[in-house]
Design a protein around this motif. Structure first.
Motif, short mmCIF file in Angstrom:
data_model
loop_
_atom_site.label_atom_id
_atom_site.label_comp_id
_atom_site.label_asym_id
_atom_site.label_seq_id
_atom_site.Cartn_x
_atom_site.Cartn_y
_atom_site.Cartn_z
N LYS A 40 -4.32 3.94 -0.33
CA LYS A 40 -4.85 3.66 1.00
C LYS A 40 -6.32 3.30 0.99
N VAL B 259 -1.92 -5.41 0.84
CA VAL B 259 -3.32 -5.70 0.59
C VAL B 259 -3.43 -6.87 -0.39
N GLN C 189 -0.66 -5.55 8.37
CA GLN C 189 0.06 -4.33 8.72
C GLN C 189 1.21 -4.68 9.67
N PHE D 88 -5.76 -7.71 4.34
CA PHE D 88 -4.57 -6.87 4.50
C PHE D 88 -3.77 -7.37 5.70
N LEU E 264 -11.59 -2.33 4.95
CA LEU E 264 -11.13 -3.57 5.57
C LEU E 264 -10.63 -3.32 6.99
N PHE E 265 -9.91 -2.23 7.17
CA PHE E 265 -9.41 -1.89 8.51
C PHE E 265 -10.57 -1.63 9.46
N TYR F 72 -12.00 -4.95 10.37
CA TYR F 72 -11.07 -5.60 11.29
C TYR F 72 -11.31 -5.11 12.72
N VAL G 111 -7.71 -0.29 1.69
CA VAL G 111 -7.81 -1.00 2.97
C VAL G 111 -8.61 -0.27 4.05
N THR G 112 -9.03 0.95 3.82
CA THR G 112 -9.71 1.65 4.90
C THR G 112 -10.98 0.94 5.35
N PRO H 267 -10.25 -5.58 -2.96
CA PRO H 267 -9.49 -5.89 -1.76
C PRO H 267 -10.24 -6.88 -0.87
N LEU I 269 0.83 -1.20 0.00
CA LEU I 269 0.00 0.00 0.00
C LEU I 269 0.86 1.25 0.00
N ILE J 230 2.00 -1.79 4.95
CA ILE J 230 0.72 -2.49 4.77
C ILE J 230 0.71 -3.17 3.41
#
Length: 150
Positions: free
Chosen positions: A11, A51, A64, A62, A17-18, A21, A14-15, A59, A6, A49
């Motif tokens: 970005k 992905v 990190q 991911f 997905l984050f 999470y 993954v925002t 996506p 990433l 990060i």
């Protein structure tokens, strides 16, 4: 399945997905916080990060990593802090590919180790980690870990 590192310009991959999470770990959904957190980590070079993208380029997972240093060994190490794969993409190899990418990256950085933590009852993750070669550390190590909450 494709894995890519990433950047600040990617970005957005993954925002969400984050955020998922964090919700998985019983935190309130907060897409704005998720976006700001990922943006800051990338902008300030505080994490690396990767992905996972499915064949349609969407996506699906991911990982990190955060760096840590060993003064005694004079080497940088990496903490694989976050690994998340959407429910629909689990058991399709995304988790393993993300970990493989993280390990390859750490090797090129000259790391002494990559460390991670998981819950004792997370049997699927533990099986994956052990298959890859992670070894559970004995609690009776030479050094004790202490923490104080602030």
């Amino acid at each position: 399945m494709q894995i890519q590192r990433l950047t600040t310009s990617s970005k957005h991959l993954v925002t969400d997905l984050f955020n998922q999470y964090r919700v998985f770990y019983k935190q309130p959904s907060d897409p704005v916080l998720a976006d700001a957190y990922i943006s800051n980590r990338l902008q300030y070079g505080e994490s690396v990060i990767f992905v996972a993208l499915n064949d349609a380029g969407e996506p699906v997972g991911f990982t990190q990593l955060y760096s840590t240093w060993s003064s005694v060994r004079a080497v940088k190490n990496w903490i694989l802090n976050d690994l998340y794969v959407t429910a629909a993409a689990r058991r399709l190899g995304a988790g393993r590919k993300l970990i493989d990418a993280a390990l390859a990256f750490a090797r090129t950085e000259g790391a002494g180790y990559v460390q991670l933590e998981t819950a004792e009852d997370n049997h699927n993750a533990r099986r994956l980690y052990e298959t890859i070669g992670f070894v559970q550390q004995a609690p009776e190590t030479e050094y004790l870990v202490y923490r104080i909450s602030l």
